[in-house]
Every structure is written in structure tokens, then in C-alpha cells.
Design an enzyme around this catalytic site. Sequence first.
Site, short mmCIF file in Angstrom:
data_model
loop_
_atom_site.label_atom_id
_atom_site.label_comp_id
_atom_site.label_asym_id
_atom_site.label_seq_id
_atom_site.Cartn_x
_atom_site.Cartn_y
_atom_site.Cartn_z
N ARG A 109 11.95 -18.21 -2.38
CA ARG A 109 10.74 -17.79 -1.67
C ARG A 109 9.50 -18.02 -2.51
O ARG A 109 8.40 -17.71 -2.06
CB ARG A 109 10.85 -16.31 -1.32
CG ARG A 109 11.36 -16.02 0.08
CD ARG A 109 11.32 -14.52 0.28
NE ARG A 109 11.26 -14.13 1.66
CZ ARG A 109 12.31 -13.79 2.38
NH1 ARG A 109 13.51 -13.83 1.87
NH2 ARG A 109 12.15 -13.41 3.63
N ARG A 142 4.08 -9.25 5.40
CA ARG A 142 5.11 -10.24 5.05
C ARG A 142 4.64 -11.64 5.41
O ARG A 142 4.95 -12.61 4.71
CB ARG A 142 6.42 -9.90 5.77
CG ARG A 142 7.05 -8.64 5.18
CD ARG A 142 8.11 -8.09 6.07
NE ARG A 142 9.28 -8.97 6.15
CZ ARG A 142 10.21 -8.87 7.09
NH1 ARG A 142 10.10 -7.98 8.03
NH2 ARG A 142 11.22 -9.68 7.08
N LYS A 148 15.82 -18.12 10.51
CA LYS A 148 16.63 -18.65 9.39
C LYS A 148 18.04 -18.06 9.39
O LYS A 148 19.02 -18.77 9.28
CB LYS A 148 15.99 -18.32 8.03
CG LYS A 148 14.59 -18.82 7.84
CD LYS A 148 14.06 -18.44 6.45
CE LYS A 148 13.93 -16.94 6.22
NZ LYS A 148 12.93 -16.29 7.08
N ARG A 186 13.74 -7.53 17.04
CA ARG A 186 14.94 -7.75 16.21
C ARG A 186 15.66 -6.42 15.98
O ARG A 186 15.04 -5.41 15.72
CB ARG A 186 14.56 -8.35 14.86
CG ARG A 186 15.75 -8.39 13.90
CD ARG A 186 15.64 -9.44 12.83
NE ARG A 186 14.60 -9.20 11.85
CZ ARG A 186 14.36 -10.02 10.83
NH1 ARG A 186 15.07 -11.12 10.66
NH2 ARG A 186 13.40 -9.75 9.98
N ARG A 235 14.69 -2.61 11.59
CA ARG A 235 14.48 -2.50 10.14
C ARG A 235 13.10 -1.93 9.84
O ARG A 235 12.14 -2.27 10.52
CB ARG A 235 14.59 -3.89 9.50
CG ARG A 235 15.99 -4.26 9.08
CD ARG A 235 16.15 -5.74 8.79
NE ARG A 235 15.12 -6.30 7.93
CZ ARG A 235 15.07 -7.59 7.59
NH1 ARG A 235 15.99 -8.43 8.03
NH2 ARG A 235 14.11 -8.04 6.82
P1 ADP Z 1 13.70 -12.10 6.82
O1 ADP Z 1 15.10 -12.33 7.33
O2 ADP Z 1 12.89 -11.40 7.82
O3 ADP Z 1 13.04 -13.34 6.33
P2 ADP Z 1 14.93 -11.11 4.45
O4 ADP Z 1 16.05 -10.29 4.88
O5 ADP Z 1 15.20 -12.49 4.02
O6 ADP Z 1 13.82 -11.10 5.61
O7 ADP Z 1 14.13 -10.38 3.27
C1 ADP Z 1 13.73 -9.03 3.38
C2 ADP Z 1 12.94 -8.66 2.14
O8 ADP Z 1 13.78 -8.79 0.97
C3 ADP Z 1 11.74 -9.54 1.85
O9 ADP Z 1 10.58 -9.13 2.56
C4 ADP Z 1 11.58 -9.34 0.33
O10 ADP Z 1 10.99 -8.07 0.03
C5 ADP Z 1 13.04 -9.28 -0.13
N1 ADP Z 1 13.54 -10.62 -0.51
C6 ADP Z 1 14.54 -11.31 0.10
N2 ADP Z 1 14.73 -12.50 -0.50
C7 ADP Z 1 13.82 -12.58 -1.50
C8 ADP Z 1 13.47 -13.58 -2.46
N3 ADP Z 1 14.11 -14.76 -2.51
N4 ADP Z 1 12.48 -13.30 -3.34
C9 ADP Z 1 11.83 -12.12 -3.31
N5 ADP Z 1 12.08 -11.15 -2.42
C10 ADP Z 1 13.07 -11.37 -1.51
P1 ADP Z 2 14.82 -14.74 9.84
O1 ADP Z 2 16.18 -14.72 9.18
O2 ADP Z 2 14.09 -16.03 9.67
O3 ADP Z 2 13.99 -13.56 9.47
P2 ADP Z 2 16.28 -14.07 12.30
O4 ADP Z 2 17.34 -15.11 12.39
O5 ADP Z 2 16.68 -12.71 11.88
O6 ADP Z 2 15.05 -14.62 11.41
O7 ADP Z 2 15.54 -14.01 13.73
C1 ADP Z 2 14.49 -13.07 13.97
C2 ADP Z 2 14.67 -12.46 15.37
O8 ADP Z 2 14.43 -13.45 16.36
C3 ADP Z 2 16.08 -11.93 15.64
O9 ADP Z 2 15.98 -10.80 16.46
C4 ADP Z 2 16.77 -13.09 16.35
O10 ADP Z 2 17.80 -12.63 17.22
C5 ADP Z 2 15.62 -13.71 17.13
N1 ADP Z 2 15.68 -15.17 17.23
C6 ADP Z 2 16.19 -16.06 16.33
N2 ADP Z 2 16.06 -17.34 16.77
C7 ADP Z 2 15.44 -17.27 17.97
C8 ADP Z 2 15.02 -18.26 18.95
N3 ADP Z 2 15.20 -19.57 18.73
N4 ADP Z 2 14.41 -17.79 20.07
C9 ADP Z 2 14.21 -16.47 20.28
N5 ADP Z 2 14.59 -15.49 19.41
C10 ADP Z 2 15.19 -15.88 18.27
#
Ligand code: ADP
Ligand code: ADP
Length: 213
Positions: free
Chosen positions: A88, A171, A13, A127, A160
Site C-alpha cells: 500500500r 481511507r 480487491k 459491505r 466493519r
Molecule cells: P479494504 O479491503 O477495504 O481495502 P483492508 O482490509 O485491506 O481494507 O485493510 C484495512 C486496514 O488495515 C487499512 O485501512 C489499514 O489500516 C490496514 N492495512 C491493511 N493492509 C495494510 C498495508 N499493506 N499497509 C498498511 N496498513 C494496512
Molecule cells: P476491497 O477488498 O477492495 O476493499 P471488497 O472486495 O471487500 O473490496 O468489496 C467491497 C464491497 O463491494 C463488498 O461489499 C463487495 O461485496 C462489494 N463488491 C465487490 N465487487 C463489486 C462489484 N463489481 N459490484 C458491486 N459490488 C461489489
Amino acid sequence: MKIIMLGAPGAGKGTQAEMICEKYNLPHVSTGDIFRANIKNGTDLGKEAKQYMDKGQLVPDELTVRILLDRVAKEDCKNGYVLDGFPRTIPQAEVLDQELTKLGDKVDFAINVDVPDENIINRMGGRRACVTCGATYHVQFAPPAKEGICDKCGSKLILRDDDKPETVKNRLDVYHKQTQPLIEYYSKKGVLKEVDGTVSMNEVFESIVSILK
Ligand code: ADP
Ligand code: ADP
Ligand code: ZN
């Protein structure tokens, strides 16, 4: 244009949100980034959010909705934005809809980046995130020019805490229970778009661009 990115943690995302924002000149609004910035600065909000984030749980809706609405009320969000990691939960989505309705507005696209759980576990371990600017890399799929150093700002890259395998599993459970129902929610509203998130970053982006055209 108001776009929501849906998908499991690690689905890509953030990566896609960044690319969309650059191409369409929109602000990238990530609740996770806002929480992490607050943790880094030692604010009360950060302290509160950290307790949940460390366990892989969601931060309570009330707090999350408040910071999101504050953010999108800012001037730079006037012509649209890309929401990454919000909503979420169904209650978060409902509040967002209510607020947009008040403004005579709506969500244009909810893009679901679809990646099965097996792929997620592998992706998260690789990541790396910048401690300063939040930029995201992957040791295998998106390595920085210099190992361990952010291309954009030169700061250190870290794994992280919540990307460690034990927490990733939590998660994913939380995702399936609380977030996945949003797919049906936005489908009923007629704004859901599905993309295959298992292909390369550029290929995922191409699918998204063809949707936004
Ligand atoms: P990822 O990129 O792996 O999806 P995020 O950076 O979006 O993770 O979120 C990291 C953490 O921050 C989540 O696991 C949650 O604890 C918190 N968080 C982020 N966005 C939300 C949301 N919209 N509602 C509740 N918790 C959130
Ligand atoms: P989210 O925001 O949904 O948690 P991220 O954009 O941070 O996800 O992506 C999670 C991890 O996977 C990061 O290390 C990113 O560089 C990698 N990644 C993202 N898109 C792809 C893809 N299409 N193929 C392989 N790795 C990816
Ligand atoms: Zn950086």
C-alpha cells in the site's frame, strides 16, 4: 504465479482475489485479514494495528512488511499467491521486490481494479463482513442467503468499524496520497494491468481471467 491486487478501499480487491484464488488454487494473502484476526485474538500486533485502522490510517510499514514476509515464507505460498491490500506504499513495494529478487523471483501481475471515489462511498456502506471467517458480502450486490448470517460458516455479519462513512473518507485520502503512486510504480516495471471495477463482479472477473490466460 504472484499477483498483486491494487485499488481503492472497497474497489473489490478482496472479492476478486477470492475468485482468482479459487480458480487458480492459490493462497489469498490479505494483510487486512491478518490484522483483523490479530485484533480478534487480542495479540500485541492486533492492539498496535487497531490504533491505526480505527482512524483509517495505514499501519506502519515496518510492522506490515514483517507480517507479510512471514506469511509468504510459509509452505503454501511456495508456488505463488495473490496479495490483497499489500503493498500500500512505495516502501512496501520496494521491500517486496528486494525479497523476491533475492529468491530470483518477481511479481507477475499487478491488477488495478479501477473504481471512482463516488462509487466507493456507496459500496462501503453496504459491505458486511463475517466476524469469524472474514468472508465479505454486500447487502445489495452480494447478499448472503440468510440476512446477517455468513453462508460459509454461519457466524454473524457486521459493518466493519472502518467502513463507517467518516472513516471511509479518510481511507480514500490515504489511498490517493500513499497507495495510488503504486500504479505508476508497477506500470514502469511492465506488470500493470488495468480493469474496470465498476461493472458486475463476474464481469470484472472475466476481464481478469483474460489477462491471466
Ligand atoms: P479494504 O479491503 O477495504 O481495502 P483492508 O482490509 O485491506 O481494507 O485493510 C484495512 C486496514 O488495515 C487499512 O485501512 C489499514 O489500516 C490496514 N492495512 C491493511 N493492509 C495494510 C498495508 N499493506 N499497509 C498498511 N496498513 C494496512
Ligand atoms: P476491497 O477488498 O477492495 O476493499 P471488497 O472486495 O471487500 O473490496 O468489496 C467491497 C464491497 O463491494 C463488498 O461489499 C463487495 O461485496 C462489494 N463488491 C465487490 N465487487 C463489486 C462489484 N463489481 N459490484 C458491486 N459490488 C461489489
Ligand atoms: Zn464466515
